[in-house]
Design a protein around this motif. Sequence first.
Motif, PDB file in Angstrom:
ATOM      1  N   GLY B 142      13.795  11.736 -11.186  1.00 58.76           N
ATOM      2  CA  GLY B 142      13.527  12.954 -10.841  1.00 58.76           C
ATOM      3  C   GLY B 142      11.559  12.732 -10.261  1.00 58.76           C
ATOM      4  O   GLY B 142      10.664  13.735  -9.908  1.00 58.76           O
ATOM      5  N   ALA B 143      11.114  11.432 -10.097  1.00 54.64           N
ATOM      6  CA  ALA B 143       9.710  11.309  -9.072  1.00 54.64           C
ATOM      7  C   ALA B 143      10.659  11.006  -7.764  1.00 54.64           C
ATOM      8  O   ALA B 143      11.095  11.345  -7.827  1.00 54.64           O
ATOM      9  CB  ALA B 143       9.550   9.425  -9.892  1.00 54.64           C
ATOM     10  N   THR B 144       9.160  11.226  -7.463  1.00 54.35           N
ATOM     11  CA  THR B 144       8.967  11.368  -5.394  1.00 54.35           C
ATOM     12  C   THR B 144       8.318  10.264  -5.171  1.00 54.35           C
ATOM     13  O   THR B 144       6.971   9.732  -5.783  1.00 54.35           O
ATOM     14  CB  THR B 144       8.804  12.758  -4.976  1.00 54.35           C
ATOM     15  N   ARG B 145       8.372   9.203  -4.315  1.00 55.16           N
ATOM     16  CA  ARG B 145       7.510   8.638  -3.291  1.00 55.16           C
ATOM     17  C   ARG B 145       7.325   8.967  -1.819  1.00 55.16           C
ATOM     18  O   ARG B 145       8.367   9.413  -1.449  1.00 55.16           O
ATOM     19  CB  ARG B 145       8.271   7.473  -3.964  1.00 55.16           C
ATOM     20  N   THR B 146       6.804   7.913  -1.372  1.00 53.92           N
ATOM     21  CA  THR B 146       7.341   7.955   0.304  1.00 53.92           C
ATOM     22  C   THR B 146       7.161   6.175   0.474  1.00 53.92           C
ATOM     23  O   THR B 146       6.704   5.698   0.002  1.00 53.92           O
ATOM     24  CB  THR B 146       5.842   9.118   1.113  1.00 53.92           C
ATOM     25  N   VAL B 147       7.565   6.753   2.099  1.00 52.59           N
ATOM     26  CA  VAL B 147       8.154   5.208   2.616  1.00 52.59           C
ATOM     27  C   VAL B 147       7.089   5.955   3.874  1.00 52.59           C
ATOM     28  O   VAL B 147       8.019   6.257   4.013  1.00 52.59           O
ATOM     29  CB  VAL B 147       9.460   4.471   2.265  1.00 52.59           C
ATOM     30  N   ALA B 148       6.829   4.745   4.530  1.00 52.88           N
ATOM     31  CA  ALA B 148       6.458   4.278   6.227  1.00 52.88           C
ATOM     32  C   ALA B 148       8.114   4.017   6.438  1.00 52.88           C
ATOM     33  O   ALA B 148       9.029   4.177   6.147  1.00 52.88           O
ATOM     34  CB  ALA B 148       5.466   3.867   6.511  1.00 52.88           C
TER      35      ALA B 148
END
Lengths: 785, 289
Positions: B142-148
Amino acid sequence: MSSRTFGSAIRRREDPRLLTGLGTYTDDLSLPNMAHAAMLRSPHAHATIVSLDTSKAAKAPGVLAVYTGKDTAPALKPMPCAWLLPNAGLNIAEYPLVALDTVRYVGDIVAVVVAQTPYQAYDALDLIEVKYKTLPAVVDPEKSAKGTGAPIHASVPGNQAFKWTVAGGDADAAFAAPGAVVVHDRIIQNRLIPTPMETRSALAQWTAATGELTLWNTTQNPHIVRFIGSLVMGVPEDKLRVVAPEVGGGFGAKIAQYPADFLTCFCAMKLNRPVKWTETRSENYIATTHGRDHVQDVALCGTKDGKITGVRGTVWAGMGAYLSTAAPGIPTILHGLMLCGPYLIDNVKEDVYGLYTNTTPVEAYRGAGRPEATYLLERLIDRFAHAIGKDPAEVRRINLIPKFDNGHNVATGLTYDSGNYHGALDKIMAHVDYAGLRKQQAEARAKGRYMGIGICTYVEVCGLGPSQVAGAIGFQGGLWESAIVRFHPSGKVNVFIGTKPHGQGEETTFAQIVSSELGVDVNDVKVMHGDTDKTPMGWGTYGSRTTAVGGAALAVALRKIKDKATALAAHLLEAPVEDMDYADGRFFVKGAPAKAKTIQDIALMANVAWNMPAGMEAGLEASSFYDPPNFVYPFGAHVAVVDVDPATGAIDLKRYACVDDCGPQINPMIVEGQVHGGVVQGLGQALWEEAIYADNGQLVTGTLMDYAIPRADVLPEIEVLSTVTPSPHHPLGVKGIGEAGTIVSTCTMYNAVVDALRPLGVDTVPMPMTPERVWRAVQTAKKGA
Amino acid sequence: MYAPSFDYHRASSVAEAQKLLAANPGAKLLAGGHSLLPVLKLRLAAPSALIDLGRIAELKGVSAANGGVRIGAMTTHAEIATSPVLAKSCGIVAEAAAQIGDMAVRNRGTIGGSVAHADPAADLPTVLVAVGATMEIAGAGGATRTVAAADFFQGMMTTALGDGEILTAVWVPALGAGTGAAYAKFAHPASRYAVIGAAASLTVKNGACERAIIIVGGVTATPTALPSVAAALTGSNLSAEAIAAAAGKAAGDLTGDLMGDVFASSEYRRHVTGAYVARAVAAAAARAR
Ligand SMILES: Cc1cc2nc3c(=O)[nH]c(=O)nc-3n(C[C@H](O)[C@H](O)[C@H](O)COP(=O)(O)OP(=O)(O)OC[C@H]3O[C@@H](n4cnc5c(N)ncnc54)[C@H](O)[C@@H]3O)c2cc1C
């Protein structure tokens, strides 16, 4: 409603059902209790089968049967080759429906699975265990002749299927003549994949109680399927019904007879239930015949002032692993006999070697042999023009056969029917303002832009053809066509034809012929085709023959109807037959048109037969089996204008214009459509299409993601013009137009590209002229400079 | 073409899709299906189940967000190509989307599927790296992350997406005044995929190029920067001569393993990439001014 529909661009009656998805193709058909077949095809181009175990597949869910060559060989004769080219040492290798101990191309059938659903059949294919021992393969016909690979058939020394020669005049003397200018070229006619929208499909129904078999099949010639099918399967011709429903494109690939279709029948007979098989697209690419595939070593000679004196060459034609139905005739009769083109060329000689290779069998593909002839000739003429420093259009003008109305003999032995080649050339040059284009080109070159102009003239042979000739050249069938015209009591008409339109629009044009000849409303005519139980015998649609031969049969049948109608009208009007006149569907006594019997009146009276002249049979029906006295020879002149970017190799086709002459046009819109399609398919060969095989025989361009066919958005508006030169021997004067565009557009495009790049020193680019190949040609020329 | 059998699940939320992923080992997410289904039909893959993202409303649509534009993973190429929000803020993304395949492909294919699939010949990865996009990813727990974007594409058909992760959106920054970006493509005549795709993003100040980003795809396994070209452009006046000279350095920047096939060899691609770079740069310069 006017009956003068001959020559009017009425809309195709085929289109509403096709465009709204209401056409019924073979795969749309479904029968109760129908099972589905799938073919296990060889993944190797050349291998012996060490072991074959079907036991796991046989036990898979839904599987009804698995058959191998052991099961089928006793029941089915090998696939016959039906063009027994004479005087060519033809060596036909046995072509089993299912491979027995050796596979010879990627796609050779190894086993057949029948299951309740297609998914189950394909799942079961994965469970068949085959051990292969691979053998060296050969894919290139010239290399095959030189002994590359392992021998393909034990019975065929040197892989040579045939060697055929055409000769007229004395080519060697012409080339040796003092002062002769000789140009030479080595040409690869890229192998093409026909890619009909509808892949092949067969549905077979066996009625054990009566011993009758019905095969629904996507084919260009259902009667040939019946004829050959009866020989292969042993089902008598009278008990074999072949129905070709809507056919979604053929382009020659659906002339051939295929193992899978008859295997589908075999399964239906064995299992006593209907069985359907439909190719997947990937399967179509390896299992349905390909086209072209020549290596050509050719030369032309002429005088310094532009007169062509001779053409000479050697061709290695790839035939694939087996000889397909009509294959031997394509690179020979349909190619070599056209080497004079529309020109006065007195001396020709060409040797054609047909070679087996470990590839999909090669067959007719739109144009079939003629594009390969026109292309080599037109390419050599441009080289020749360049060598003697003359404009290519001018060289053509010097050599074109002067206008003739009734017969011109050429060195290859053919008699062209009629032609006005200068007329076509003049018209296209005026239309495009040829001189103006050359001026524009000079200006573009001065600015560093690479503009090119291709101009070609052509003649082609079609409307195949006199049956006596067919017999003499080894074609195992006739080439006449048939039509039955049946007037119903209400005056409505059914026409039954033996040939098989599949996109060419004859349901429309043939109705136009009926309407024009007998004055019935075009909408009162229905044209029926494609069912061997309902239509008279015929030989099918290919070689631009359906209108040229079938249309003639129809015209002759209609004239019989007219004669009978005239006699009956005379009887009803109590006048002598000699006093009768006819106009626009009305029969009347000369000078008394007011008191006429319409064709509808006559149809009613003939059908009720209350008052017939003595000796006249009831009914208004006639049939004709028309065997043409000669082929027909359409011709024309095409121009392409391109810009080429040497930095990327990209070709921009700016303009494409053509003049084609197919005689009087029944429906100019349909003619235009045929020209469009033909031109575009020819451009496909020039620019995009190529079946590429790896040396090990794997087809590299095996999907539509790799094999590029032309698309509308990369093409310019095609400018379609025409001239009208009737055929002297056709009852309506018409010639074929189905293939003309393909025959000439490839070389027109090629010549335009080379013309663009001449300032850079480029004098050849391999086809298809992809950006990389153009770019490489430029790099090579730069290095040479 | 008949796919092997698989189970089919339709998720109505990202959370449900994650649960289904966890419950079905060997399952694959299904977006537009334009890459996945051909692979199945050619029997090159046989996932146990497909989890259809097609009905998840939260994954769809284009909207202005955080000084840029947020594009839901299930947004189709056709929507992107015609999005007024994108046209205004970051037109190059719409420009590239409009050149994908043909109409049928654009109507089905999605940005999420395209970047997750990471085909070397795809168009969007190249422009997303050029504009500095960010990928939003929902993790298994359920965690979210961002990646360039530049870190997202790791190799041919390999991305930073981990097992059980779902790409939820792509965020692209607004280009801003003085910045212009353009995409030039050499499309394969059969597939229409990029044989060469060149993206240029230029920032111009007082007639001079202040910053240049040049990314190419198709020719390389992942979107690749051309630093010499960018360096040559930076500080230049972006004249035709300057662009031609800079683009001429493209081949020198393309030193590693390049893509090549029977249609276009790696050698050819290497040498003509510059021509497409020049086109992209010229168009970007015109937009920046
Ligand atoms: C004929 C044709 C021509 C094409 N031409 C081009 C072209 O010119 N340029 C171009 O760029 N592309 C082209 N494509 C590709 C197309 O545009 C799609 O972008 C591409 O097929 C993937 O998108 P999709 O939505 O169809 O994904 P799918 O095929 O459904 O999925 C692709 C992969 O991504 C995974 N996936 C999908 N969504 C997610 C998600 N949200 N999170 C994590 N994983 C996910 C799937 O599990 C699968 O592995 C073409 C495709 C075809 C069939």
